[in-house]
Design a protein around this motif. Structure first.
Motif, PDB file in Angstrom:
ATOM      1  N   VAL A 142      -6.407  -5.554  -3.650  1.00  0.00           N
ATOM      2  CA  VAL A 142      -7.106  -6.578  -2.793  1.00  0.00           C
ATOM      3  C   VAL A 142      -8.947  -5.755  -2.004  1.00  0.00           C
ATOM      4  O   VAL A 142      -8.710  -4.930  -1.850  1.00  0.00           O
ATOM      5  CB  VAL A 142      -6.633  -6.968  -1.503  1.00  0.00           C
ATOM      6  N   GLN A 193       0.735  -1.299  -0.360  1.00  0.00           N
ATOM      7  CA  GLN A 193      -0.145   0.476   0.428  1.00  0.00           C
ATOM      8  C   GLN A 193       0.506   1.395  -0.144  1.00  0.00           C
ATOM      9  O   GLN A 193       2.352   1.067   0.304  1.00  0.00           O
ATOM     10  CB  GLN A 193      -1.005   0.491   1.382  1.00  0.00           C
ATOM     11  N   TYR A 243       0.924  -1.143   6.796  1.00  0.00           N
ATOM     12  CA  TYR A 243       2.084  -2.265   6.493  1.00  0.00           C
ATOM     13  C   TYR A 243       3.036  -1.981   5.839  1.00  0.00           C
ATOM     14  O   TYR A 243       3.757  -0.441   5.627  1.00  0.00           O
ATOM     15  CB  TYR A 243       1.497  -2.918   5.342  1.00  0.00           C
ATOM     16  N   SER A 272      -9.512  -3.117   0.581  1.00  0.00           N
ATOM     17  CA  SER A 272      -8.456  -3.528   1.420  1.00  0.00           C
ATOM     18  C   SER A 272      -8.246  -1.573   1.938  1.00  0.00           C
ATOM     19  O   SER A 272      -7.141  -1.699   3.261  1.00  0.00           O
ATOM     20  CB  SER A 272      -7.126  -3.572   1.493  1.00  0.00           C
ATOM     21  N   ASN A 273      -9.085  -0.672   1.737  1.00  0.00           N
ATOM     22  CA  ASN A 273      -8.530   0.369   1.879  1.00  0.00           C
ATOM     23  C   ASN A 273      -9.371   0.666   3.214  1.00  0.00           C
ATOM     24  O   ASN A 273      -8.926   2.028   4.070  1.00  0.00           O
ATOM     25  CB  ASN A 273      -9.261   1.242   0.908  1.00  0.00           C
ATOM     26  N   CYS A 322       3.838  -7.006   4.660  1.00  0.00           N
ATOM     27  CA  CYS A 322       2.764  -6.698   4.074  1.00  0.00           C
ATOM     28  C   CYS A 322       2.396  -8.770   4.404  1.00  0.00           C
ATOM     29  O   CYS A 322       2.983  -9.616   3.639  1.00  0.00           O
ATOM     30  CB  CYS A 322       2.960  -6.535   2.957  1.00  0.00           C
ATOM     31  N   ASP A 361      -9.716  -1.656   5.838  1.00  0.00           N
ATOM     32  CA  ASP A 361      -9.749  -1.907   6.832  1.00  0.00           C
ATOM     33  C   ASP A 361      -8.682  -1.910   8.107  1.00  0.00           C
ATOM     34  O   ASP A 361      -8.135  -1.885   8.779  1.00  0.00           O
ATOM     35  CB  ASP A 361      -7.953  -3.703   6.055  1.00  0.00           C
ATOM     36  N   THR A 396      -5.329   1.109  -0.141  1.00  0.00           N
ATOM     37  CA  THR A 396      -5.640   0.112  -1.139  1.00  0.00           C
ATOM     38  C   THR A 396      -4.086  -0.942  -1.690  1.00  0.00           C
ATOM     39  O   THR A 396      -3.783  -0.736  -1.749  1.00  0.00           O
ATOM     40  CB  THR A 396      -6.408   0.449  -2.195  1.00  0.00           C
ATOM     41  N   LEU A 397      -4.436  -2.426  -0.697  1.00  0.00           N
ATOM     42  CA  LEU A 397      -3.259  -2.907  -1.314  1.00  0.00           C
ATOM     43  C   LEU A 397      -3.551  -3.306  -2.469  1.00  0.00           C
ATOM     44  O   LEU A 397      -4.451  -3.488  -3.101  1.00  0.00           O
ATOM     45  CB  LEU A 397      -3.433  -4.269  -0.479  1.00  0.00           C
ATOM     46  N   PHE A 444      -7.928 -13.795  -0.541  1.00  0.00           N
ATOM     47  CA  PHE A 444      -7.837 -12.630  -1.159  1.00  0.00           C
ATOM     48  C   PHE A 444      -9.137 -12.427  -2.121  1.00  0.00           C
ATOM     49  O   PHE A 444      -9.399 -12.300  -3.303  1.00  0.00           O
ATOM     50  CB  PHE A 444      -6.672 -11.595  -1.627  1.00  0.00           C
TER      51      PHE A 444
END
Length: 278
Positions: free
Chosen positions: A150, A118, A160, A153-154, A185, A156, A214-215, A195
């Motif tokens: 992913v 990220q 990381y 993921s933003n 990560c 979560d 976001t990942l 995922f």
């Protein structure tokens, strides 16, 4: 030049998924100019270039950044393309300030992936309203090193640890990565089914707007005929604060920034405000 607005559905998708694909994001006149600039820059890199397998026609991963400071085309694109407004709309911010530009090239038959990461841990800012607009300058497929995300993921709220990727003889600052805060990560490639991974095929002029939380990552470019060129701009919204903590990108000279840590980065010389909603 025409400027696009995001629909309510596109804004909702960005907020929920952390990424939205925006077709025909900017006026077509920018594409040929930026693509030609990218081909020039790979032969004339700046001191901040990062180049895996330099000097080769194939198997090469090349990036360069902060070019707006010395190149009028890049400055005009950031200021006049409408990206500032798109970023503000996606972030649901009244304003957007420009952070930096990022040229990203993977030539044909490049095995070098962009590792899952990220963006926010790499950058000297905090806030949820921080985003990128990744503009395709060539056709992009997953096989040709399209970005993967992913989904969600933003939201979560996980931070990381930044890690180095790519190599460059020029880049003396590469040692700053891996020294900041955060958790490692996850090994997404080893357990992809766990995922919710999404990706998009793009045509020149299409863009991906995604949150710095976001990942995302990208495989190598397996194509034998199509280089992948993209031009990304990074944007700061209303809630961004200056946070030059250890382990973040030192490319912005802390001594030049006229705000204190914890303050909104309202320094127009370093972070120009290119959009404000009246």
């Amino acid at each position: 030049m025409s400027h696009r607005n995001l629909s309510s559905a596109e804004i909702a998708q960005y907020q929920k998924d952390g990424v939205v694909c925006v077709r025909n994001a900017v006026d077509p006149s920018w594409i040929e100019k930026l693509a030609a600039f990218g081909q020039y820059q790979i032969d004339n890199p700046s001191q901040l270039a990062n180049d895996a397998n330099p000097g080769q026609k194939t198997g090469r991963m090349f990036t360069d950044r902060y070019l707006w400071r010395s190149n009028d085309l890049v400055y005009r694109y950031a200021k006049d393309s409408g990206c500032a407004r798109l970023a503000a709309q996606a972030m649901q911010s009244k304003s957007s300030r420009f952070y930096f530009d990022h040229l990203l090239i993977k030539t044909t038959q490049s095995n070098t992936p962009t590792p899952w990461h990220q963006d926010v841990p790499y950058w000297p800012f905090r806030g949820k309203q921080i985003a990128s607009i990744w503009l395709a300058l060539t056709p992009v497929t997953l096989e040709g090193s399209g970005l993967e995300f992913v989904r969600g993921s933003n939201n979560d709220n996980v931070f990381y640890l930044p890690e180095a990727f790519g190599t460059s003889d020029k880049n003396a600052n590469i040692g700053w990565t891996g020294k900041g805060e955060g958790v490692p990560c996850p090994d997404i490639e080893a357990d992809r089914d766990s995922f919710d991974i999404i990706s998009y095929e793009l045509q020149p002029g299409d863009a991906l707007i995604f949150s710095a939380w976001t990942l995302h990552g990208a495989p190598g470019n397996k194509s034998a005929s199509q280089d992948r060129l993209a031009f990304s701009t990074r944007w700061l919204g209303d809630d961004a604060i200056w946070d030059p903590r250890p382990g973040t990108d030192p490319s912005v000279n802390v001594s030049e920034v006229r705000v204190q840590p914890g303050q909104y980065p309202n320094d127009n010389a370093i972070f120009p405000e290119f959009y404000y909603e009246e």
